[in-house]
Design an enzyme around this catalytic site. Structure first.
Site, PDB file in Angstrom:
ATOM      1  N   HIS A 158       4.968 -25.687   5.381  1.00 50.97           N
ATOM      2  CA  HIS A 158       4.997 -24.392   6.077  1.00 50.97           C
ATOM      3  C   HIS A 158       3.993 -24.321   7.224  1.00 50.97           C
ATOM      4  O   HIS A 158       4.052 -23.425   8.043  1.00 50.97           O
ATOM      5  CB  HIS A 158       4.719 -23.265   5.082  1.00 50.97           C
ATOM      6  CG  HIS A 158       5.861 -23.019   4.144  1.00 50.97           C
ATOM      7  ND1 HIS A 158       6.728 -21.971   4.279  1.00 50.97           N
ATOM      8  CD2 HIS A 158       6.296 -23.712   3.057  1.00 50.97           C
ATOM      9  CE1 HIS A 158       7.641 -22.007   3.322  1.00 50.97           C
ATOM     10  NE2 HIS A 158       7.397 -23.057   2.555  1.00 50.97           N
ATOM     11  N   ASP A 372      -0.246 -22.144  14.331  1.00 53.08           N
ATOM     12  CA  ASP A 372       0.509 -21.504  13.248  1.00 53.08           C
ATOM     13  C   ASP A 372       1.800 -22.273  13.044  1.00 53.08           C
ATOM     14  O   ASP A 372       2.472 -22.616  14.024  1.00 53.08           O
ATOM     15  CB  ASP A 372       0.837 -20.052  13.642  1.00 53.08           C
ATOM     16  CG  ASP A 372       0.812 -19.109  12.448  1.00 53.08           C
ATOM     17  OD1 ASP A 372       1.108 -19.566  11.337  1.00 53.08           O
ATOM     18  OD2 ASP A 372       0.504 -17.920  12.649  1.00 53.08           O
TER      19      ASP A 372
HETATM   20  P1  ADQ Z   1       1.250 -17.024   6.772  1.00 53.38           P
HETATM   21  O1  ADQ Z   1       0.066 -17.764   7.308  1.00 53.38           O
HETATM   22  O2  ADQ Z   1       0.976 -16.062   5.700  1.00 53.38           O
HETATM   23  O3  ADQ Z   1       2.389 -18.036   6.278  1.00 53.38           O
HETATM   24  P2  ADQ Z   1       3.138 -15.462   8.567  1.00 53.38           P
HETATM   25  O4  ADQ Z   1       4.344 -16.315   8.768  1.00 53.38           O
HETATM   26  O5  ADQ Z   1       2.729 -14.755   9.814  1.00 53.38           O
HETATM   27  O6  ADQ Z   1       1.884 -16.281   8.090  1.00 53.38           O
HETATM   28  O7  ADQ Z   1       3.381 -14.338   7.450  1.00 53.38           O
HETATM   29  C1  ADQ Z   1       4.128 -14.539   6.315  1.00 53.38           C
HETATM   30  C2  ADQ Z   1       4.528 -13.182   5.732  1.00 53.38           C
HETATM   31  O8  ADQ Z   1       3.390 -12.421   5.337  1.00 53.38           O
HETATM   32  C3  ADQ Z   1       5.315 -12.309   6.721  1.00 53.38           C
HETATM   33  O9  ADQ Z   1       6.480 -11.848   6.085  1.00 53.38           O
HETATM   34  C4  ADQ Z   1       4.382 -11.162   7.050  1.00 53.38           C
HETATM   35  O10 ADQ Z   1       5.017  -9.910   7.266  1.00 53.38           O
HETATM   36  C5  ADQ Z   1       3.495 -11.086   5.828  1.00 53.38           C
HETATM   37  N1  ADQ Z   1       2.169 -10.573   6.238  1.00 53.38           N
HETATM   38  C6  ADQ Z   1       1.332 -11.132   7.124  1.00 53.38           C
HETATM   39  N2  ADQ Z   1       0.234 -10.359   7.278  1.00 53.38           N
HETATM   40  C7  ADQ Z   1       0.406  -9.284   6.475  1.00 53.38           C
HETATM   41  C8  ADQ Z   1      -0.353  -8.112   6.199  1.00 53.38           C
HETATM   42  N3  ADQ Z   1      -1.503  -7.894   6.818  1.00 53.38           N
HETATM   43  N4  ADQ Z   1       0.126  -7.218   5.299  1.00 53.38           N
HETATM   44  C9  ADQ Z   1       1.322  -7.436   4.704  1.00 53.38           C
HETATM   45  N5  ADQ Z   1       2.096  -8.510   4.931  1.00 53.38           N
HETATM   46  C10 ADQ Z   1       1.646  -9.418   5.806  1.00 53.38           C
HETATM   47  C11 ADQ Z   1       2.594 -19.457   6.260  1.00 53.38           C
HETATM   48  C12 ADQ Z   1       2.341 -20.209   7.573  1.00 53.38           C
HETATM   49  C13 ADQ Z   1       3.179 -19.595   8.694  1.00 53.38           C
HETATM   50  C14 ADQ Z   1       4.663 -19.612   8.309  1.00 53.38           C
HETATM   51  C15 ADQ Z   1       4.864 -19.000   6.928  1.00 53.38           C
HETATM   52  C16 ADQ Z   1       6.298 -19.183   6.435  1.00 53.38           C
HETATM   53  O11 ADQ Z   1       0.955 -20.153   7.909  1.00 53.38           O
HETATM   54  O12 ADQ Z   1       2.997 -20.330   9.904  1.00 53.38           O
HETATM   55  O13 ADQ Z   1       5.399 -18.865   9.261  1.00 53.38           O
HETATM   56  O14 ADQ Z   1       4.005 -19.621   5.963  1.00 53.38           O
HETATM   57  O15 ADQ Z   1       6.684 -20.527   6.496  1.00 53.38           O
END
Ligand code: ADQ
Length: 468
Positions: A158, A372
């Site tokens: 991921h 990211d």
């Molecule tokens: P994350 O680093 O967690 O995931 P991201 O893809 O932006 O990053 O977010 C994943 C989920 O978490 C999204 O559905 C988002 O809405 C939710 N989220 C983020 N911040 C939040 C908050 N403050 N409150 C509530 N919900 C929140 C990792 C990798 C990413 C990759 C994902 C999926 O780091 O690059 O996109 O996995 O593969």
């Protein structure tokens, strides 16, 4: 057709797989429901050795079994807090300066992978396809193979895969890559990540790499005595469900409260886990620069940053939190008025449906990670917009999503003046251009939604010849 076994560090609870439309948990659960199978991983609890060894705990939601185990304090410290989050996470996000390497943590990482694989083995049937998720579980296939498991095993990363020179800063880098070669299919978020892995195989492991297909995104690898495939699988969202959810909740009290408190000011929204890879401090500095270089916007635009703390027992996460709080305070001290606070920094968790409806209210989605894997927030922001009056996505070139969302305004998160200019452009963008950019992005989201990501990975895995 065989069942599906999904393994991830954390297992979604049965409730998380329902209701909140579009989440990753819902997407993966959809595949499990179709094929029947098991979702296996850590429960999130730190427990005694006796309780850990008694697991897994099974919860049946026919045709899916949720199977979870607790971790002992030592396993948690070495496998999760240590090697996964204090070595692999920073290095894979190009933050070698924040990484540490401890041999005993690495040994714990491998030990926990082997222990988890041993626990899972009893739940595996001969025709099952096994799908392992993310950096916590790199040695998992190797551990299953040494237990005699012959099933097809795929792995999806991921987060970014770093260039070989950066990966080599982790002392056992070669063991890690050798472990990755025990999978039958390796999935990456972007072509850059896949290429970085191919570079390592060709240059450091002296293996064979054949790239084919559109944009050369299908890789056939021979290395360390094994043959495997690689591919690019861009994770997505279900955009129409998000759009529907954002519209349905747009007149709820929390949105009305926010609107009223803004008193007609423009709104910039940012939502992240509190993590140094997300470029939060740089983002605050860019917003400060906007207020500095465009005085007309002082008092007329607000940045809402939602960033609940994660991994707060890892030292570098405490430091980023302190820095962010200090910077928000300093910038607010500089530009606040009696009735105006430029940055609203909220460190609590918000429900998904609330976030989507807040996105719809904002004129800019400001998503500026330093690195990211994909960044689903960028995709969710676009999907949540009102098609008749869409906001503008201002997006870092270092988010995986940048390769798909060509309707965004792109920024380099290391250039705060450039980011401030992009904010100014977005704030003044005419409706026609906003609509055109929104439609370009929505088409990309629909073409490659979460279902496409999941189904393409699983059908590619199913087409790999079963290992003998
Ligand atoms: P994350 O680093 O967690 O995931 P991201 O893809 O932006 O990053 O977010 C994943 C989920 O978490 C999204 O559905 C988002 O809405 C939710 N989220 C983020 N911040 C939040 C908050 N403050 N409150 C509530 N919900 C929140 C990792 C990798 C990413 C990759 C994902 C999926 O780091 O690059 O996109 O996995 O593969």
């Amino acid at each position: 057709m065989g069942r599906l076994i999904v393994v991830s560090n954390r297992v979604a609870t049965p409730t998380e797989t329902k209701g909140s439309a579009g989440g990753l948990a819902v997407g993966v659960f959809g595949a499990l429901k179709d094929a029947g199978g098991v979702w296996f991983g850590w429960s999130g609890d730190v427990v005694s050795e006796t309780v850990a060894n008694a697991g897994p705990q099974l919860v049946e939601e026919d045709p899916v079994t949720f199977a979870t185990v607790g971790l002992t304090r030592k396993d948690y410290d070495q496998y999760y807090r240590g090697f996964s989050n204090a070595t692999l996470w920073p290095v894979f996000h190009y933050r070698n300066d924040l990484a540490r390497y401890e041999r005993d943590e690495y040994a714990g990482y491998r030990r926990v992978n082997a222990w988890l694989a041993h626990k899972l083995k009893k739940l595996i049937e001969p025709d099952d396809n096994i799908w392992i998720h993310d950096y916590h579980l790199i040695p998992f296939a190797e551990a299953l193979r040494s237990e005699g498991v012959k099933n097809r095993i795929g792995f999806f990363l991921h987060i970014p895969f770093p260039s070989p020179q950066v990966l080599q800063t982790i002392p056992p880098h070669e063991e890690l890559v050798r472990s990755l070669c025990c999978y039958d299919l390796l999935g990456f978020q972007t072509r850059n990540d896949q290429q970085a892995f191919h570079d390592y195989i060709a240059r450091e492991a002296h293996g064979k790499v054949v790239e084919s297909g559109e944009n050369k995104e299908h890789g056939e690898i021979e290395a360390y005595g094994r043959k495997l495939r690689t591919g690019v699988y861009r994770i997505g969202v279900f955009p129409d469900e998000i759009a529907e959810q954002a519209a349905r909740y747009e007149s709820r009290q929390h949105v009305l409260d926010l609107k009223q408190s803004l008193e007609g000011r423009k709104l910039i929204m940012s939502v992240d886990r509190l993590d140094y890879s997300k470029g939060l401090v740089e983002r605050f500095h860019a917003f400060e620069q906007l207020l500095e270089q465009a005085p007309d916007w002082r008092g007329n635009v607000t940045l809402v940053q939602i960033a609940p703390p994660t991994r707060s027992d890892v030292a570098s996460y405490k430091a980023i939190r302190e820095e962010l709080e200090r910077e928000a305070g300093r910038i607010n001290g500089r530009f606040s008025g009696l009735d105006y606070t430029p940055i609203r920094y909220l460190s609590q968790q918000y429900d998904r449906w609330k976030l989507m409806s807040l996105f719809r209210e904002s004129q800019i989605g400001f998503v500026t990670p330093l690195h990211d894997g994909m960044n689903l927030v960028a995709k969710e922001y676009v999907a949540a917009q009102n098609p008749n009056d869409p906001g503008v996505l201002v997006l870092s070139i270092f988010a995986g999503a940048a390769a798909e969302l060509s309707g965004a305004l792109f920024v380099n998160p290391h250039d705060s003046a450039g980011m401030a200019e992009a904010l100014q452009t977005a704030l003044g963008m005419p409706l026609d251009e906003r609509k055109a950019r929104y439609h370009t992005n929505m088409e990309a989201l629909r073409r490659n939604d979460l279902g496409v990501w999941r189904d393409t990975f699983l059908s590619d895995l199913a087409s790999v010849p079963q290992p003998t």
